[in-house]
Design an enzyme around this catalytic site. Sequence first.
Site, PDB file in Angstrom:
ATOM      1  N   ARG A  36       0.823  -1.225  -0.077  1.00 28.37           N
ATOM      2  CA  ARG A  36      -0.103   0.149  -0.092  1.00 28.37           C
ATOM      3  C   ARG A  36       0.774   1.321   0.079  1.00 28.37           C
ATOM      4  NH1 ARG A  36      -4.692  -2.091   3.787  1.00 28.37           N
ATOM      5  NH2 ARG A  36      -6.164  -2.842   2.110  1.00 28.37           N
ATOM      6  N   LYS A 198     -19.896 -15.715  -0.314  1.00 25.19           N
ATOM      7  CA  LYS A 198     -21.424 -15.292  -0.019  1.00 25.19           C
ATOM      8  C   LYS A 198     -22.109 -14.595  -0.896  1.00 25.19           C
ATOM      9  CE  LYS A 198     -20.937 -15.286   5.022  1.00 25.19           C
ATOM     10  NZ  LYS A 198     -20.948 -14.249   6.085  1.00 25.19           N
ATOM     11  N   GLY A 351      -9.413  -9.266  -1.980  1.00 25.47           N
ATOM     12  CA  GLY A 351      -8.384  -9.791  -1.713  1.00 25.47           C
ATOM     13  C   GLY A 351      -7.739 -11.016  -2.117  1.00 25.47           C
ATOM     14  N   GLY A 374     -13.764  -3.028   0.180  1.00 23.92           N
ATOM     15  CA  GLY A 374     -15.094  -2.524   0.180  1.00 23.92           C
ATOM     16  C   GLY A 374     -15.375  -1.415  -0.642  1.00 23.92           C
TER      17      GLY A 374
HETATM   18  P1  AMP Z   1     -15.287 -13.624  -0.804  1.00 25.99           P
HETATM   19  O1  AMP Z   1     -14.547 -13.103   0.434  1.00 25.99           O
HETATM   20  O2  AMP Z   1     -16.920 -13.502  -0.516  1.00 25.99           O
HETATM   21  O3  AMP Z   1     -14.806 -13.175  -2.127  1.00 25.99           O
HETATM   22  O4  AMP Z   1     -15.047 -15.378  -0.165  1.00 25.99           O
HETATM   23  C1  AMP Z   1     -13.841 -15.710  -0.667  1.00 25.99           C
HETATM   24  C2  AMP Z   1     -13.600 -17.010   0.119  1.00 25.99           C
HETATM   25  O5  AMP Z   1     -14.631 -17.783  -0.570  1.00 25.99           O
HETATM   26  C3  AMP Z   1     -12.559 -17.864  -0.066  1.00 25.99           C
HETATM   27  O6  AMP Z   1     -11.869 -17.894   1.259  1.00 25.99           O
HETATM   28  C4  AMP Z   1     -12.812 -19.148  -0.609  1.00 25.99           C
HETATM   29  O7  AMP Z   1     -12.122 -20.271   0.072  1.00 25.99           O
HETATM   30  C5  AMP Z   1     -14.233 -19.313  -0.346  1.00 25.99           C
HETATM   31  N1  AMP Z   1     -14.991 -20.141  -1.255  1.00 25.99           N
HETATM   32  C6  AMP Z   1     -14.768 -20.254  -2.608  1.00 25.99           C
HETATM   33  N2  AMP Z   1     -15.773 -21.067  -3.049  1.00 25.99           N
HETATM   34  C7  AMP Z   1     -16.059 -21.871  -2.059  1.00 25.99           C
HETATM   35  C8  AMP Z   1     -16.966 -22.915  -1.936  1.00 25.99           C
HETATM   36  N3  AMP Z   1     -17.201 -23.693  -2.972  1.00 25.99           N
HETATM   37  N4  AMP Z   1     -17.311 -23.568  -0.593  1.00 25.99           N
HETATM   38  C9  AMP Z   1     -16.878 -22.671   0.357  1.00 25.99           C
HETATM   39  N5  AMP Z   1     -16.041 -21.578   0.531  1.00 25.99           N
HETATM   40  C10 AMP Z   1     -15.437 -21.103  -0.827  1.00 25.99           C
END
Ligand code: AMP
Length: 394
Positions: A36, A198, A351, A374
């Site tokens: 950064r 999510k 990230g 964010g």
């Molecule tokens: P996000 O911060 O919402 O972009 O989520 C990133 C996280 O989603 C990472 O740590 C991944 O390990 C997790 N992830 C990706 N695919 C899956 C899956 N099929 N089941 C559970 N976690 C997942």
Amino acid sequence: MTKLSIRALNLQGKKVFLRVDFNVPLESGKVADDTRIRATLPTLELARRQGARLVLASHLGRPKGKRKPEMSLRPAAERLGQLLKARVEFAEDCIGAEAEKKSQALKDGDVLLLENLRFHPEEEKNDAGFSRALARHGRLYVNDAFGSAHRAHASTVGVTKVLEKAAAGLLMEKELNYLGKAIQNPEHPYVAVLGGAKVADKIELIQNLLKLVDTLILGGGMAYSFLRAQGIRVGKSLVEEDKLELARQLLEEAASRQVNVRLPEDHLVAEKIDPGAAPRTVGVNEIPDELMGLDIGPQSRKSFCQALQGAKTIVWNGPMGVFECEPFAEGTMVLARAIADSGATSIVGGGDSIAALYKAGVAEQISHISTGGGASLEFLGGRKLPGVEALTDK
Ligand code: AMP
């Protein structure tokens, strides 16, 4: 970009209050990762060349309005000095007599870093008195901290009301140019690739992108809520029960806008996330009840890569599987390489997706890696960011 850029300012001999993002990880009193700090060097070098007197301000961590020595920015001042090969002064507080004395003493090209803004609770409250106290350090304002622009704080909004002009630094300008184009006048075909854990975190992003894109690729954990919403069996995969109705609505909206939605056609499944796992490949509706989908399967990789072909703009946020765990990394790696090789204007945020680009060794080939977290999600989700709105119009 419709906002004033630092490049349009006459900085010679002027005191500039420069909001930077030095929210860096520290280890044993040293900066553990200086990405950064490096990211803002072009802005600092430009300003110093022009003879500005720079007063830098940032937050670090979440001290919640209290002075916490372990969240001091002093190590960042030291690191910045090494990178600039110049002396960087440090003030023990961001407001008050001692800090003001130091900022008054600056000569053309000098740099002063103020202590953590969030040691004062007034920073996050966008307090007018605190904003005026900060404004005493400068005549002009420059914001290079895109990652903090979604917060209306004293250093991102309040202080701009007091100072003469508020301009975007080079890093902020680059973010606004790339992300702005992606939501205002993107080149088509336009493909969004969304994944990660999510749906809940990315609802606005999906809603806004549905108005813009030709193709929406959904992978990662979030895809299972969309599959489930269509009545598909997903075993123990990640599903947000309370988002199924929303997922159905989003799919309907996509259909009515004639957006081509691509969901996984097969999966890598296992009992749990385990580096020693030997995942099985199963078809879309064949996830056994006791297993979870942890990566997209080979057919999905092929079909997602095909959907990227010919794209002129690609936005990617969120991995296609649990890529941190080797047996489930392939889907994300294949997509990272395909996006890098696509020839499209590629914008990657989040990230995990950024980490995946580095892991795949293709970060250099991406048009724009958004450091905003964010802030990027909100901006691409169609929200106005207070720290951007506060900048002077051109
Ligand atoms: P996000 O911060 O919402 O972009 O989520 C990133 C996280 O989603 C990472 O740590 C991944 O390990 C997790 N992830 C990706 N695919 C899956 C899956 N099929 N089941 C559970 N976690 C997942």
